[in-house]
Design an enzyme around this catalytic site. Structure first.
Site, PDB file in Angstrom:
ATOM      1  N   GLU A  63       0.848  -1.195   0.000  1.00 36.11           N
ATOM      2  CA  GLU A  63       0.000   0.000   0.000  1.00 36.11           C
ATOM      3  C   GLU A  63       0.889   1.253   0.000  1.00 36.11           C
ATOM      4  O   GLU A  63       1.799   1.382   0.808  1.00 36.11           O
ATOM      5  CB  GLU A  63      -0.874  -0.010   1.262  1.00 36.11           C
ATOM      6  CG  GLU A  63      -1.668   1.259   1.510  1.00 36.11           C
ATOM      7  CD  GLU A  63      -2.290   1.290   2.886  1.00 36.11           C
ATOM      8  OE1 GLU A  63      -3.278   2.010   3.073  1.00 36.11           O
ATOM      9  OE2 GLU A  63      -1.782   0.576   3.787  1.00 36.11           O
ATOM     10  N   LYS A 106      -9.140   1.457  -2.106  1.00 37.65           N
ATOM     11  CA  LYS A 106      -9.412   1.026  -0.734  1.00 37.65           C
ATOM     12  C   LYS A 106     -10.805   1.485  -0.306  1.00 37.65           C
ATOM     13  O   LYS A 106     -11.122   2.676  -0.336  1.00 37.65           O
ATOM     14  CB  LYS A 106      -8.347   1.610   0.201  1.00 37.65           C
ATOM     15  CG  LYS A 106      -8.434   1.133   1.646  1.00 37.65           C
ATOM     16  CD  LYS A 106      -7.269   1.721   2.438  1.00 37.65           C
ATOM     17  CE  LYS A 106      -7.240   1.229   3.874  1.00 37.65           C
ATOM     18  NZ  LYS A 106      -6.082   1.782   4.614  1.00 37.65           N
ATOM     19  N   CYS A 131      -4.774  -3.052   3.262  1.00 38.65           N
ATOM     20  CA  CYS A 131      -4.560  -2.797   4.683  1.00 38.65           C
ATOM     21  C   CYS A 131      -5.748  -3.175   5.564  1.00 38.65           C
ATOM     22  O   CYS A 131      -6.055  -4.343   5.733  1.00 38.65           O
ATOM     23  CB  CYS A 131      -4.150  -1.336   4.882  1.00 38.65           C
ATOM     24  SG  CYS A 131      -3.250  -1.059   6.430  1.00 38.65           S
TER      25      CYS A 131
END
Length: 542
Positions: free
Chosen positions: A303, A360, A411
């Site tokens: 990320e 995300k 994440c």
């Protein structure tokens, strides 16, 4: 006077004892995850609180139960999530030391208290079941706990399910997740704890009866029944998990995919500097070239590996290397959406062209966005290193790659099983997990790895996980870690994973167990209540 003082001290100790017991047992549950990893404690750590609930209800002392229940939740979530304190100090983000401490303590305290509130709600339901049969209390208690975890996981603040106490150590029981997701494991833990607690609580109740009646066998049979059932349930559930764990994994040669991972090891405090960006370009480009020379099919980066916008990616040394080597790369960077930005993972094909993008969808509260920003925006400084406004990606994204559809996760999304289930049901054949955990203490990335193990088992997929500073890893569908990186190290590694199109019961049906438990337990309770009312009415009628 001395006797009076001793009596007062005894009363004070008696008053404090439930609080101490609840807090201590909550802390025991917190020790099940990293850094301690005492996973076996999960099967008994809820017992003291359950006994407190049962005994308090029988003594009609319900008003004093909520604070101990809150303390149990604070003990569990506070210890399990203590890695949150690792974000302090945030001076590298321009946040002064004292405000940084205040923000850190607020985040840690808020999530711990929120966990305590959910446990208090569970306890409030349980004390109203004091007149019910122990087996019904276990059934309802399990259903309500699973229901509350489902409710909590539907919001933005979610991490510490009871199920993850078993990861990565007890892979056998985690295979129950293939049936109905993590709540299947949570239900197993709560039910076993409940049966042990009911056996203990009823043992104490029958001691007096045993002395009076001098008939020892009946209460012993009654008590042992719950311990035997608890033991039998524990063994049976592990046997079911073992059957699922033992199934062979098909590894067809045509489904093979050799994936390389680059762990760049760039401290977050450098990300905003030109030196940090220089190091990021150098580390990820060199790592990519090394892996390309090893003959990998694709390379995965963490990320925000290159902390720049999409429009600037094409001019980087890494993308230039992709064009030269002709090996697919998944590069973490920032996408653009109007005046806002997203944390994204981009697929670069062999020609160095962007062919897909995943944004995300689950953002970290306070870390990546401010809940109720209109109210809290002036009170809490945004922790993002960029000045633009960060926005989440769509909840129904699909991530197509030159090798087929992948299940993408960035994440924090590792904690949300539904994100993985939905993508697997839509044809995702392997998992790509891209993270940056560099701003937390060391136990957090290991817990993060534990979450990814659960997602791999639940979806029956191979998983490649790339992080900035560790722990990067490769995980097989049965949860076995094929390789795991060091922590705060620069590393490259390649493994062969396999694309799969199987669908577990959980992938097909989702979490069907929780509504089944809620409906069956609620229906059983209602039938018993109606039956009791009818009996009372018949008894009272002439």
């Amino acid at each position: 006077m001395q006797k009076k003082l001793s009596k007062k001290q005894g009363e004070r100790l008696t008053t404090l004892l439930p609080y101490l017991i609840a807090l201590a047992s909550g802390i025991l549950m917190g020790l099940t995850v990293a850094p301690v990893g005492a996973w076996f404690l999960a099967w008994i750590a809820l017992v003291p609180l359950w006994i407190l609930v049962v005994t308090s209800a029988k003594r009609k002392n319900q008003s004093s139960l909520a604070p101990p229940a809150v303390l149990w939740g604070i003990g569990y979530h506070g210890v399990a999530l203590s890695w949150i304190t690792g974000i302090h100090p945030m001076t590298w983000l321009g946040v002064p030391w004292l405000p940084s401490l205040a923000i850190t303590l607020f985040c840690w305290g808020f999530i711990s208290v929120l966990g305590g509130v959910f446990v208090a709600i569970w306890a409030a339901v349980m004390v109203r079941l004091s007149g019910q049969k122990p087996w019904l209390r276990v059934l309802i208690g399990t259903a309500v706990w699973c229901g509350l975890e489902s409710l909590w996981s539907a919001g933005p603040l979610w991490w510490s399910s009871l199920a993850y106490t078993q990861s990565p150590h007890n892979l056998v029981i985690l295979h129950l997740g293939q049936l109905s997701g993590p709540n299947a494991v949570t239900a197993a833990i709560v039910a076993v704890n409940g049966l042990i607690a009911e056996g203990w609580a009823n043992r104490r109740d029958t001691e007096g009866v045993e002395r009076i009646s001098s008939v020892s066998s009946a209460p012993l049979r009654f008590v042992s029944k719950y311990f035997v059932i608890a033991t039998g349930l524990l063994i049976t559930l592990h046997l079911i998990g073992f059957v699922l764990y033992s199934r062979p994994i098909a590894q067809a040669p045509e489904a093979a995919l050799k994936v390389g991972i680059v762990q760049g090891n760039i401290p977050n405090r450098l990300l905003r500097s030109s030196e940090g960006f220089r190091r990021a370009q150098e580390n990820y480009t060199n790592g990519y070239i090394t892996l390309a020379n090893e003959g990998v099919d694709a390379v995965l980066t963490p990320e925000g590996a290159l902390p720049i916008f999409q429009r600037n990616l094409l001019g980087t040394a890494l993308v230039t290397a992709v064009k030269e080597k002709g090996v697919v790369a998944w590069i973490g960077a920032f996408g653009e959406r109007g005046d806002s930005y997203t944390i994204s993972l981009f697929t670069f094909n062999a020609k160095g062209e962007i062919v897909s993008r995943y944004d995300k969808a689950k953002l970290v509260p306070l870390g990546e966005y401010i809940p109720f920003e209109g109210i809290l925006g002036g009170l809490v400084q945004r922790l993002s290193p960029l000045d633009a406004h960060q926005v989440p990606g769509s909840a129904n994204q699909l991530f197509d790659t030159p090798f087929g559809r992948a299940i993408a996760s960035i994440c924090y999304e590792s904690a949300f099983p539904e994100q993985f289930r939905r993508q697997a049901a839509a044809g995702g054949q392997f998992i790509l997990s891209s993270s940056n955990d560099a701003h937390y203490s060391a136990s957090m990335p290991f817990q993060h790895h534990a979450q990814d193990i659960m997602r791999a088992i639940e979806t029956d997929r191979w998983s490649a996980r790339a992080t900035n500073t560790g722990y990067s890893a490769f995980v097989a569908p049965h949860g076995r870690t094929l390789w795991i990186s060091g922590y705060n190290t620069y590393e490259t590694h390649a493994e062969t994973i396999y694309r799969r199109q199987t669908q577990t019961l959980y992938v097909r049906w989702g979490d069907w167990l929780t509504p089944l438990l809620l409906i069956s337990s609620g229906g059983t309770w209602l039938i018993i209540q109606v039956s009791s009312i009818k009996k009372f009415s018949n008894f009272g009628s002439p």
